[in-house]
Design a protein around this motif. Structure first.
Motif, PDB file in Angstrom:
ATOM      1  N   TYR A  57     -22.997  25.246 -35.743  1.00  0.00           N
ATOM      2  CA  TYR A  57     -21.891  24.459 -35.181  1.00  0.00           C
ATOM      3  C   TYR A  57     -20.786  25.446 -34.814  1.00  0.00           C
ATOM      4  O   TYR A  57     -19.978  25.840 -35.647  1.00  0.00           O
ATOM      5  N   SER A  58     -20.777  25.862 -33.555  1.00  0.00           N
ATOM      6  CA  SER A  58     -19.877  26.940 -33.149  1.00  0.00           C
ATOM      7  C   SER A  58     -19.642  26.868 -31.657  1.00  0.00           C
ATOM      8  O   SER A  58     -20.541  26.481 -30.896  1.00  0.00           O
ATOM      9  N   PRO A  59     -18.446  27.274 -31.198  1.00  0.00           N
ATOM     10  CA  PRO A  59     -18.294  27.519 -29.765  1.00  0.00           C
ATOM     11  C   PRO A  59     -19.159  28.716 -29.379  1.00  0.00           C
ATOM     12  O   PRO A  59     -19.730  29.390 -30.245  1.00  0.00           O
ATOM     13  N   PRO A  80     -29.391  22.341 -32.505  1.00  0.00           N
ATOM     14  CA  PRO A  80     -28.144  22.580 -31.770  1.00  0.00           C
ATOM     15  C   PRO A  80     -27.130  21.463 -32.018  1.00  0.00           C
ATOM     16  O   PRO A  80     -27.493  20.281 -32.040  1.00  0.00           O
ATOM     17  N   VAL A  81     -25.868  21.846 -32.209  1.00  0.00           N
ATOM     18  CA  VAL A  81     -24.792  20.878 -32.443  1.00  0.00           C
ATOM     19  C   VAL A  81     -23.696  21.127 -31.416  1.00  0.00           C
ATOM     20  O   VAL A  81     -23.108  22.213 -31.383  1.00  0.00           O
ATOM     21  N   ASN A  82     -23.418  20.129 -30.600  1.00  0.00           N
ATOM     22  CA  ASN A  82     -22.456  20.285 -29.522  1.00  0.00           C
ATOM     23  C   ASN A  82     -21.032  20.164 -30.041  1.00  0.00           C
ATOM     24  O   ASN A  82     -20.636  19.122 -30.581  1.00  0.00           O
ATOM     25  N   VAL A  83     -20.237  21.213 -29.854  1.00  0.00           N
ATOM     26  CA  VAL A  83     -18.879  21.220 -30.406  1.00  0.00           C
ATOM     27  C   VAL A  83     -17.967  20.217 -29.717  1.00  0.00           C
ATOM     28  O   VAL A  83     -16.907  19.866 -30.259  1.00  0.00           O
ATOM     29  N   ARG A  84     -18.347  19.740 -28.537  1.00  0.00           N
ATOM     30  CA  ARG A  84     -17.495  18.798 -27.807  1.00  0.00           C
ATOM     31  C   ARG A  84     -17.792  17.344 -28.142  1.00  0.00           C
ATOM     32  O   ARG A  84     -17.070  16.444 -27.712  1.00  0.00           O
ATOM     33  N   ASN A  85     -18.866  17.119 -28.872  1.00  0.00           N
ATOM     34  CA  ASN A  85     -19.193  15.740 -29.259  1.00  0.00           C
ATOM     35  C   ASN A  85     -18.220  15.229 -30.315  1.00  0.00           C
ATOM     36  O   ASN A  85     -17.709  16.013 -31.124  1.00  0.00           O
ATOM     37  N   PRO A  86     -17.988  13.923 -30.362  1.00  0.00           N
ATOM     38  CA  PRO A  86     -17.223  13.364 -31.479  1.00  0.00           C
ATOM     39  C   PRO A  86     -17.928  13.631 -32.804  1.00  0.00           C
ATOM     40  O   PRO A  86     -19.157  13.768 -32.862  1.00  0.00           O
ATOM     41  N   VAL A  87     -17.141  13.705 -33.870  1.00  0.00           N
ATOM     42  CA  VAL A  87     -17.688  13.998 -35.197  1.00  0.00           C
ATOM     43  C   VAL A  87     -18.786  13.022 -35.573  1.00  0.00           C
ATOM     44  O   VAL A  87     -19.846  13.410 -36.095  1.00  0.00           O
ATOM     45  N   GLU A  88     -18.572  11.729 -35.328  1.00  0.00           N
ATOM     46  CA  GLU A  88     -19.558  10.742 -35.747  1.00  0.00           C
ATOM     47  C   GLU A  88     -20.884  10.910 -35.009  1.00  0.00           C
ATOM     48  O   GLU A  88     -21.953  10.643 -35.558  1.00  0.00           O
ATOM     49  N   VAL A  89     -20.830  11.373 -33.749  1.00  0.00           N
ATOM     50  CA  VAL A  89     -22.060  11.596 -32.982  1.00  0.00           C
ATOM     51  C   VAL A  89     -22.839  12.768 -33.569  1.00  0.00           C
ATOM     52  O   VAL A  89     -24.061  12.699 -33.771  1.00  0.00           O
ATOM     53  N   ASN A  90     -22.137  13.879 -33.864  1.00  0.00           N
ATOM     54  CA  ASN A  90     -22.820  15.035 -34.448  1.00  0.00           C
ATOM     55  C   ASN A  90     -23.379  14.727 -35.836  1.00  0.00           C
ATOM     56  O   ASN A  90     -24.493  15.127 -36.178  1.00  0.00           O
ATOM     57  N   LEU A 102     -25.962  24.175 -42.659  1.00  0.00           N
ATOM     58  CA  LEU A 102     -24.998  24.087 -41.571  1.00  0.00           C
ATOM     59  C   LEU A 102     -24.170  25.367 -41.514  1.00  0.00           C
ATOM     60  O   LEU A 102     -23.385  25.653 -42.409  1.00  0.00           O
ATOM     61  N   PHE A 103     -24.356  26.163 -40.468  1.00  0.00           N
ATOM     62  CA  PHE A 103     -23.469  27.283 -40.167  1.00  0.00           C
ATOM     63  C   PHE A 103     -22.334  26.740 -39.303  1.00  0.00           C
ATOM     64  O   PHE A 103     -22.573  25.949 -38.383  1.00  0.00           O
ATOM     65  N   LEU A 108     -13.693  25.220 -36.253  1.00  0.00           N
ATOM     66  CA  LEU A 108     -14.181  23.840 -36.353  1.00  0.00           C
ATOM     67  C   LEU A 108     -14.193  23.352 -37.795  1.00  0.00           C
ATOM     68  O   LEU A 108     -14.894  22.399 -38.132  1.00  0.00           O
ATOM     69  N   ALA A 109     -13.403  23.990 -38.666  1.00  0.00           N
ATOM     70  CA  ALA A 109     -13.456  23.698 -40.099  1.00  0.00           C
ATOM     71  C   ALA A 109     -13.126  22.241 -40.408  1.00  0.00           C
ATOM     72  O   ALA A 109     -13.792  21.601 -41.240  1.00  0.00           O
ATOM     73  N   ALA A 110     -12.105  21.688 -39.766  1.00  0.00           N
ATOM     74  CA  ALA A 110     -11.718  20.308 -40.063  1.00  0.00           C
ATOM     75  C   ALA A 110     -12.836  19.336 -39.699  1.00  0.00           C
ATOM     76  O   ALA A 110     -13.190  18.444 -40.487  1.00  0.00           O
ATOM     77  N   ASP A 111     -13.416  19.516 -38.518  1.00  0.00           N
ATOM     78  CA  ASP A 111     -14.526  18.644 -38.108  1.00  0.00           C
ATOM     79  C   ASP A 111     -15.742  18.860 -39.001  1.00  0.00           C
ATOM     80  O   ASP A 111     -16.482  17.913 -39.300  1.00  0.00           O
ATOM     81  N   MET A 112     -15.969  20.124 -39.413  1.00  0.00           N
ATOM     82  CA  MET A 112     -17.109  20.397 -40.284  1.00  0.00           C
ATOM     83  C   MET A 112     -17.011  19.596 -41.576  1.00  0.00           C
ATOM     84  O   MET A 112     -18.011  19.061 -42.061  1.00  0.00           O
ATOM     85  N   ARG A 113     -15.821  19.490 -42.145  1.00  0.00           N
ATOM     86  CA  ARG A 113     -15.660  18.745 -43.392  1.00  0.00           C
ATOM     87  C   ARG A 113     -16.064  17.285 -43.207  1.00  0.00           C
ATOM     88  O   ARG A 113     -16.725  16.683 -44.064  1.00  0.00           O
TER      89      ARG A 113
END
Length: 517
Positions: A57-59, A80-90, A102-103, A108-113
């Motif tokens: 999960y990275s740009p 693959p995890v799209n950084v532009r997707n909403p959190v709930e979608v990922n 999960l790397f 993206l730390a806040a969304d990662m949590r």
């Protein structure tokens, strides 16, 4: 062949050649090899089981690519995890994929949590570029763990190596399962279609979670240097081609349109380009010709999808050069012929293969066709009807085997009893000098059932009116295909990989109706 063996091919060509480069750092093949081995060893020491699904999960970032290589050398499928997707979608996709590692990048730390909190299957969380209290490991700590002997990955063509979101336009993405067999077939198709002259340099401009990231991995066995851009911006792309002497790159049509519309597009040196592959959606023939004029004899096109990646067909520069003479075939509207080891045919709804010139669904048989949708037997059955992979695209073949896409099955407009393929109308409108992008859809109409509407985005400072757009279509295609109405929007809605989102446009006109046709 195992997926990590492809990396070893690139390593053996020249260990000191740069493998991944971004604005802040770079790694040679030797450095990427040593780091990825330590990361894989750390994952093994941390108890990562065989076949565990690993998300990155990275740009766009060079170190994120090294983490993908680490997962591959441990035999863990990449998610693959799209950084532009909403959190709930990922989070929903990671749950669907059964992701356990999960790397993530610190930006993206806040969304990662939030994602981790919604994904109970994730047990190991690694921050790739800093310390983070929410992570179970930093990358440095993970690499310092003593793993003991890391097991060899079996050489199994049916072993799962990636679980990829399909990027569907409605609802949540399905999960397409790729195997070693898929990877082998795509890599072979890429290198037979796009052999390098000299040392290859690949530009990762679009998000690495989409085609650009996968192409970078398929380029590795040829010893390619992948130059990783943070954002897919026209000036950054043009400057990178010139500065790094880029030889290979992939762009979706919308990015091509944005670059061609830039006032400085002809001020840069593109002479290093050997292959500029247009993919992800059909490109308007007039824009395709303009791209050939601007970038030179490097333009080509491929057709694929998450279920059969990138290269079911390929349209080479040589094919296009043959089509530039007066009276030559209209190949700028084609996506090419079937690649080596692939059969591509046209099928009707009863399962009959159609002769040249007849329109139907594009179907394929190939080693690159995915294993299936994860935990979705109904979708698998539909995609495999009559023993062929069904792409969902409508098209036809000519006598020479060139494939022409005319629409998605679901995007066909039925107006007054006539079938109108929206892509055909869009390609005509995109030929207008003032138009940057457009979408053609069916909207509700009491007389016609559906009426054709064009939604148009103009180039900066350009002007056009509805009447001239309608007249252009009338002259080129005839009266049935003429949009009953034309709207001009400042910007069309686009997905994270820059595809125009027709679903979002249609919502505005079909809201409150039980049927959308």
């Amino acid at each position: 062949m195992r997926i990590i063996d492809y990396f070893h091919h690139g390593l053996q060509r020249d260990p000191q050649r740069l493998a991944f480069v971004d604005p802040d750092k770079s790694y040679t093949f030797a450095q990427a090899d040593e780091m990825s081995a330590r990361i894989a060893g750390g994952l093994f020491a941390a108890g990562t089981p065989d076949g565990a699904r690993v998300a990155v999960y990275s740009p766009n970032d060079a170190l994120a690519f090294v983490c993908i290589v680490a997962a591959m050398r441990l035999g863990c499928p990449w998610v693959p995890v799209n950084v532009r997707n909403p959190v709930e979608v990922n989070a929903a996709f990671l749950r669907q994929a059964g992701c356990s590692v999960l790397f993530f990048h610190s930006s993206l730390a806040a969304d990662m949590r939030e994602i981790a909190a919604r994904t109970p299957s994730v047990k190991t969380i690694v921050c790739i570029d800093s310390q983070d209290p929410a992570a179970t490991h930093s990358l440095d700590i993970l690499m310092a763990l003593e793993p003991g002997p890391v097991p060899e990955v079996p050489d199994d063509p049916d072993r799962v190596i990636a679980i990829v979101p399909t990027g569907g336009t409605t609802g949540l993405s399905k999960a397409a399962v790729w195997t070693h067999r898929t990877w082998d077939a795509v890599t072979a198709a890429l290198w037979t279609s796009c052999p390098a002259r000299g040392a290859p340099v690949h530009l990762v401009a679009a998000p690495m979670t989409h085609g650009a990231g996968a192409v970078a991995m398929w380029m590795i066995p040829g010893g390619a240097t992948s130059v990783v851009l943070r954002k897919a911006e026209p000036v950054a792309i043009m400057e990178a081609i010139q500065r790094h002497r880029v030889t290979h790159m992939y762009l979706p049509p919308t990015l091509i349109y944005m670059i061609l519309a830039h006032p400085d597009v002809r001020q840069y040196d593109y002479s290093s380009l050997q292959y500029l592959i247009v993919a992800a959606a059909p490109i308007a023939p007039d824009k395709f010709r303009e791209a050939m004029e601007v970038f030179g004899p490097c333009i080509c096109q491929s057709f694929g999808q998450a279920e059969a990646p990138m290269l079911l067909t390929f349209l080479s520069t040589a094919d296009l050069l043959e089509a530039t003479a007066p009276g030559a075939p209209a190949r700028f509207a084609s996506c090419g012929r079937a690649t080596l080891g692939t059969r591509v045919e046209i099928m009707d709804d009863e399962g009959n293969l159609l002769p040249p010139g007849r329109k139907g669904e594009i179907v394929a048989r190939s080693g690159m066709v995915f294993q299936g949708y994860l935990l979705n037997p109904r979708a698998n059955e539909e995609a495999r009807r009559f023993g062929w992979h069904h792409t969902g695209d409508v098209g036809f073949k000519d006598e020479q085997g060139f494939v022409y896409i005319v629409d998605r099955k679901k995007d066909m407009i039925v107006t007054g009893g006539f079938n109108v393929f929206s892509v055909e109308v869009e390609q005509v409108i995109l030929g207008h000098a003032a138009v940057q992008d457009c979408a053609v859809i069916g909207v509700p109409d009491t007389k016609w059932g559906e009426a054709i509407k064009a939604v148009v985005e103009l180039k900066p400072h350009a002007q056009a009116d509805a009447a001239e757009i309608q007249e252009l279509v009338r002259v080129r295609l005839g009266g049935v295909q003429v949009p009953k109405s034309v709207e001009f929007w400042e910007q069309l809605p686009r997905s994270n990989n820059n595809k125009v989102q027709k679903t979002e446009i249609r919502k505005r006109f079909w809201e409150g109706r039980e049927r959308l046709v």
